[in-house]
Motif scaffolding. Structure first.
Motif, PDB file in Angstrom:
ATOM      1  N   GLY A 322       0.787  -1.219   0.000  1.00 37.68           N
ATOM      2  CA  GLY A 322       0.000   0.000   0.000  1.00 37.68           C
ATOM      3  C   GLY A 322       0.826   1.278   0.000  1.00 37.68           C
ATOM      4  N   LEU A 323       0.342   2.258   0.767  1.00 36.16           N
ATOM      5  CA  LEU A 323       1.034   3.546   0.812  1.00 36.16           C
ATOM      6  C   LEU A 323       2.417   3.424   1.455  1.00 36.16           C
ATOM      7  CD1 LEU A 323      -1.889   5.927   1.912  1.00 36.16           C
ATOM      8  CD2 LEU A 323      -1.144   5.354  -0.412  1.00 36.16           C
ATOM      9  N   GLY A 324       2.687   2.278   2.056  1.00 29.20           N
ATOM     10  CA  GLY A 324       3.976   2.060   2.720  1.00 29.20           C
ATOM     11  C   GLY A 324       5.166   2.222   1.794  1.00 29.20           C
ATOM     12  N   VAL A 325       4.989   1.893   0.487  1.00 28.54           N
ATOM     13  CA  VAL A 325       6.121   2.042  -0.437  1.00 28.54           C
ATOM     14  C   VAL A 325       6.067   3.365  -1.199  1.00 28.54           C
ATOM     15  CG1 VAL A 325       6.654  -0.405  -0.690  1.00 28.54           C
ATOM     16  CG2 VAL A 325       4.919   0.621  -2.179  1.00 28.54           C
ATOM     17  N   ARG A 326       5.100   4.210  -0.820  1.00 29.40           N
ATOM     18  CA  ARG A 326       5.008   5.543  -1.445  1.00 29.40           C
ATOM     19  C   ARG A 326       5.362   6.640  -0.454  1.00 29.40           C
ATOM     20  NH1 ARG A 326      -0.544   3.991  -4.784  1.00 29.40           N
ATOM     21  NH2 ARG A 326       0.522   2.477  -6.137  1.00 29.40           N
ATOM     22  N   CYS A 327       5.423   6.279   0.819  1.00 26.54           N
ATOM     23  CA  CYS A 327       5.902   7.190   1.857  1.00 26.54           C
ATOM     24  C   CYS A 327       7.368   6.793   2.017  1.00 26.54           C
ATOM     25  CB  CYS A 327       5.108   6.957   3.151  1.00 26.54           C
ATOM     26  SG  CYS A 327       5.452   8.144   4.445  1.00 26.54           S
ATOM     27  N   LEU A 328       8.227   7.426   1.226  1.00 26.68           N
ATOM     28  CA  LEU A 328       9.593   6.920   1.033  1.00 26.68           C
ATOM     29  C   LEU A 328      10.424   6.938   2.311  1.00 26.68           C
ATOM     30  CD1 LEU A 328      10.465   8.542  -2.442  1.00 26.68           C
ATOM     31  CD2 LEU A 328       9.215   6.424  -1.949  1.00 26.68           C
ATOM     32  N   GLY A 329      11.304   5.945   2.401  1.00 27.74           N
ATOM     33  CA  GLY A 329      12.181   5.856   3.566  1.00 27.74           C
ATOM     34  C   GLY A 329      11.397   5.458   4.806  1.00 27.74           C
ATOM     35  N   PRO A 367       8.534  11.966  -0.636  1.00 25.20           N
ATOM     36  CA  PRO A 367       9.892  11.596  -0.220  1.00 25.20           C
ATOM     37  C   PRO A 367      10.196  12.115   1.179  1.00 25.20           C
ATOM     38  CG  PRO A 367       9.971  13.389  -1.817  1.00 25.20           C
ATOM     39  CD  PRO A 367       8.520  13.052  -1.626  1.00 25.20           C
ATOM     40  N   ASP A 368      11.312  11.608   1.731  1.00 24.63           N
ATOM     41  CA  ASP A 368      11.646  12.015   3.105  1.00 24.63           C
ATOM     42  C   ASP A 368      12.692  13.115   3.112  1.00 24.63           C
ATOM     43  OD1 ASP A 368      13.517  10.315   2.093  1.00 24.63           O
ATOM     44  OD2 ASP A 368      13.775   9.135   3.917  1.00 24.63           O
ATOM     45  N   PHE A 369      12.449  14.143   2.304  1.00 20.40           N
ATOM     46  CA  PHE A 369      13.276  15.349   2.430  1.00 20.40           C
ATOM     47  C   PHE A 369      12.382  16.563   2.242  1.00 20.40           C
ATOM     48  CE2 PHE A 369      13.137  16.352  -2.018  1.00 20.40           C
ATOM     49  CZ  PHE A 369      13.205  15.143  -2.709  1.00 20.40           C
ATOM     50  N   LYS A 370      12.904  17.716   2.630  1.00 17.94           N
ATOM     51  CA  LYS A 370      12.114  18.946   2.576  1.00 17.94           C
ATOM     52  C   LYS A 370      12.806  19.976   1.706  1.00 17.94           C
ATOM     53  CE  LYS A 370       9.837  18.328   7.003  1.00 17.94           C
ATOM     54  NZ  LYS A 370       9.656  18.794   8.363  1.00 17.94           N
ATOM     55  N   SER A 371      12.042  20.969   1.259  1.00 17.86           N
ATOM     56  CA  SER A 371      12.653  22.076   0.518  1.00 17.86           C
ATOM     57  C   SER A 371      12.048  23.386   1.026  1.00 17.86           C
ATOM     58  CB  SER A 371      12.424  21.919  -0.989  1.00 17.86           C
ATOM     59  OG  SER A 371      11.094  22.231  -1.319  1.00 17.86           O
ATOM     60  N   THR A 372      12.705  24.453   0.646  1.00 18.11           N
ATOM     61  CA  THR A 372      12.296  25.764   1.153  1.00 18.11           C
ATOM     62  C   THR A 372      11.129  26.335   0.360  1.00 18.11           C
ATOM     63  OG1 THR A 372      14.584  26.127   1.723  1.00 18.11           O
ATOM     64  CG2 THR A 372      13.177  28.083   1.680  1.00 18.11           C
ATOM     65  N   GLY A 373      10.245  27.031   1.032  1.00 15.69           N
ATOM     66  CA  GLY A 373       9.145  27.730   0.396  1.00 15.69           C
ATOM     67  C   GLY A 373       8.786  28.969   1.187  1.00 15.69           C
ATOM     68  N   VAL A 374       7.733  29.677   0.721  1.00 14.45           N
ATOM     69  CA  VAL A 374       7.244  30.830   1.497  1.00 14.45           C
ATOM     70  C   VAL A 374       5.753  30.620   1.712  1.00 14.45           C
ATOM     71  CG1 VAL A 374       7.860  33.288   1.622  1.00 14.45           C
ATOM     72  CG2 VAL A 374       8.160  32.039  -0.526  1.00 14.45           C
ATOM     73  N   ARG A 375       5.329  30.732   2.941  1.00 17.48           N
ATOM     74  CA  ARG A 375       3.916  30.596   3.260  1.00 17.48           C
ATOM     75  C   ARG A 375       3.580  31.711   4.238  1.00 17.48           C
ATOM     76  NH1 ARG A 375       0.684  26.392   2.627  1.00 17.48           N
ATOM     77  NH2 ARG A 375       2.282  24.781   2.424  1.00 17.48           N
ATOM     78  N   TRP A 383       7.687  19.166   2.775  1.00 11.93           N
ATOM     79  CA  TRP A 383       7.916  18.067   1.817  1.00 11.93           C
ATOM     80  C   TRP A 383       7.368  18.417   0.430  1.00 11.93           C
ATOM     81  CZ3 TRP A 383       4.805  16.199   6.193  1.00 11.93           C
ATOM     82  CH2 TRP A 383       5.601  15.711   7.242  1.00 11.93           C
ATOM     83  N   PRO A 384       7.921  17.793  -0.619  1.00  9.22           N
ATOM     84  CA  PRO A 384       7.282  17.832  -1.934  1.00  9.22           C
ATOM     85  C   PRO A 384       6.343  16.628  -2.095  1.00  9.22           C
ATOM     86  CG  PRO A 384       9.532  17.000  -2.134  1.00  9.22           C
ATOM     87  CD  PRO A 384       9.263  17.185  -0.654  1.00  9.22           C
ATOM     88  N   VAL A 385       5.370  16.771  -2.983  1.00  6.74           N
ATOM     89  CA  VAL A 385       4.527  15.632  -3.402  1.00  6.74           C
ATOM     90  C   VAL A 385       4.862  15.353  -4.859  1.00  6.74           C
ATOM     91  CG1 VAL A 385       2.160  14.987  -4.064  1.00  6.74           C
ATOM     92  CG2 VAL A 385       2.600  15.921  -1.796  1.00  6.74           C
ATOM     93  N   ILE A 386       5.110  14.094  -5.181  1.00  8.48           N
ATOM     94  CA  ILE A 386       5.410  13.708  -6.566  1.00  8.48           C
ATOM     95  C   ILE A 386       4.187  12.985  -7.133  1.00  8.48           C
ATOM     96  CG2 ILE A 386       6.896  12.299  -8.038  1.00  8.48           C
ATOM     97  CD1 ILE A 386       8.917  12.539  -5.499  1.00  8.48           C
ATOM     98  N   VAL A 422       3.162  20.372   3.001  1.00  6.71           N
ATOM     99  CA  VAL A 422       3.645  20.219   1.621  1.00  6.71           C
ATOM    100  C   VAL A 422       3.726  21.591   0.952  1.00  6.71           C
ATOM    101  CG1 VAL A 422       3.036  19.321  -0.671  1.00  6.71           C
ATOM    102  CG2 VAL A 422       2.748  17.875   1.357  1.00  6.71           C
ATOM    103  N   ASN A 423       4.870  21.902   0.326  1.00 11.89           N
ATOM    104  CA  ASN A 423       5.005  23.210  -0.322  1.00 11.89           C
ATOM    105  C   ASN A 423       5.434  23.123  -1.798  1.00 11.89           C
ATOM    106  OD1 ASN A 423       7.655  22.471  -0.124  1.00 11.89           O
ATOM    107  ND2 ASN A 423       8.337  24.241   1.074  1.00 11.89           N
ATOM    108  N   ARG A 424       5.418  21.935  -2.390  1.00 11.06           N
ATOM    109  CA  ARG A 424       5.899  21.778  -3.764  1.00 11.06           C
ATOM    110  C   ARG A 424       5.235  20.554  -4.384  1.00 11.06           C
ATOM    111  NH1 ARG A 424      10.691  24.396  -5.607  1.00 11.06           N
ATOM    112  NH2 ARG A 424      11.283  25.227  -3.572  1.00 11.06           N
TER     113      ARG A 424
END
Ligand code: XMP
Length: 440
Positions: A322-329, A367-375, A383-386, A422-424
């Motif tokens: 299930g979602l276990g292999v889509r919630c990376l790491g 994925p299990d990393f984050k990126s910068t955004g402005v909110r 996190w990003p969503v792919i 999520v910001n990307r």
């Protein structure tokens, strides 16, 4: 069993399944059997009106040409031999016409003109026959079924409920890795609408605790698989295994491609299938597999005929973990929730754009990393969503769906506005190969 049957003998051709499906589409039931079927086995098949010997380049196995046994030639049943120097076939074709229309006409002429088969294969007859067979097999005993909510287990459940009512117990294990609304739908459809005996097991904490800190994809898969069997086994024991005079049968959603792909005498093992494999030795069940002769589209038609909702019957494929292999790491609860919400938005927008049933598989990955955004005028680190959407025939290769830009932008807007953390949003453009369909 009332319906007529055409038997296709497996001489190693890859076309067997195609021919079996073509003829079923004409309304005549087909089965694929080994080339060396015995006289007794052939005689035991009901209402065989014709036999197709389908040869082709694979009919030479280990250096020797293979042929059907004398039982087939002596049966007196009309034969159609294709790409095969049959000994004494009544009717024979050198090879299938190159075009699809020609092939279908050759099949039609053999089935109806030569064999005089009746077009009496339909879902209504199939369901009536299976209900009778299930009742004969099970008698007044009890059947246990692991009901994941996927197409195959849902259709088996609906068929078993029709056949034996409350002699069936369904167990739905919620491992926390299902898509939004799925456990609720299983309870609503099976317990509330169909009146099934349904045991709902909330195993969310159990699974997520076991998975905490585990980042390796194969280790995650193993934990999910092993834990599932453990939970199911506990439920089976509570109900009393066969040793205690309790449940003696296990329902399974095995379908025809599982059997065909598991290898015949002429084909290599493609993959071995195990649906609820791994149950301990002392829990001995006899299997009830009423869908084992159906192709996937026929399983769906059966589900529709049994009154299951389209959203259950026309679901896209969903992996066991299930979602276990889509919630990376290593899975965390907050990131899993973000994934579940984003996936729900994606599915909703694909439905609205008329893409359900048109695109083979579509989902989101976090994925299990984050990126910068402005909110709200402040820096955010999220996190990003792919998004991934692919088309394939057999999942061995896949191409990327060219989703219309406005659909992607709408999904992006909704995810960025509504999914916490999520910001990307990104779109995965990679075909298989080199990329696999799943990210893990
Ligand atoms: P890949 O990622 O290998 O996926 O290109 C091919 C198809 O298989 C599904 N898949 C799985 N299904 N258990 C399953 O039941 C698994 O561990 C698993 N991994 C991948 C995937 O969703 C795709 O349809």
């Amino acid at each position: 069993m009332q319906q007529d049957m055409i038997v296709i003998l497996d001489l190693g051709s890859k076309e067997n399944t195609l021919i079996a499906r073509d003829i079923r589409a004409l309304g005549v039931y087909t089965e694929i059997h080994p080339h060396d079927i015995s006289a007794e086995a052939l005689a035991a098949l009901p209402n065989v009106k014709g036999i197709i010997l389908n040869g082709g380049p694979n009919r030479v196995v280990d250096g020797a040409a293979i042929d059907a046994g004398s039982a087939v030639y002596e049966s007196g049943i009309p034969l159609l031999a294709v790409d095969h120097s049959a000994k004494k076939a009544d009717a024979s074709l050198k090879s299938w016409p190159a075009d699809e229309a020609g092939r279908r006409e050759a099949e039609r002429a053999f089935v109806f003109d030569t064999c005089k088969a009746q077009a009496n294969w339909n879902m209504e007859n199939f369901i009536a026959d299976q209900i009778e067979l299930i009742r004969q097999q099970v008698g007044d005993k009890k059947v246990l079924l692991a009901l994941s909510g996927g197409v195959d287990s849902s259709v088996v459940a609906a068929l078993l409920i029709r056949a034996i009512g409350d002699q069936l117990t369904c167990v739905h294990v919620n491992h926390g890795l299902l898509r939004k609304g799925e456990p609720e739908q299983v309870v609503e459809v099976f317990r509330n609408q169909l009146g099934a005996n349904l045991i709902y097991v909330d195993a969310v904490d159990r699974f997520l605790d076991k998975l905490a800190g585990v980042a390796d994809p194969e280790a995650k898969r193993k934990i999910i698989g092993a834990e599932f069997i453990r939970v199911f086994e506990e439920e089976a024991r509570k109900l009393g295994g066969s040793a205690e005079g309790g449940i003696e049968f296990l329902g399974q959603g095995t379908i025809y491609p599982d059997i065909v792909e598991s290898g015949t005498k002429t084909a290599k093992m493609v993959k071995s299938h195990h649906n609820v494999g791994g149950l301990p030795e002392d829990l001995k069940f006899e299997l009830v597999e009423p869908l084992k002769m159906l192709f996937k589209d026929e399983v769906r038609a059966c589900g529709v005929a049994l009154g299951l909702p389209d959203s259950m019957v026309y679901r896209q494929p969903f992996p066991g973990p299930g979602l276990g292999v889509r919630c990376l790491g290593a899975i965390t609860r907050d990131r899993l929730e973000a994934l579940r919400e984003a996936d729900a938005i994606l599915r909703d927008e694909f439905d609205k754009a008329g893409l359900r049933g048109k695109v083979w598989q579509y989902f989101t990955v976090v994925p299990d990393f984050k990126s910068t955004g402005v909110r709200d005028n402040a820096r955010c680190f999220e996190w990003p969503v792919i998004i991934r959407a692919v088309n394939t025939v057999d999942a061995m290769t896949a191409t990327v769906e060219q989703v219309a830009w406005p659909v992607l932008l709408k999904i992006t807007d909704r995810i960025l506005a509504d999914v916490k953390g999520v910001n990307r949003v990104l779109y995965d453009l990679s075909p298989k190969p080199v990329a696999t369909i799943e990210w893990e």
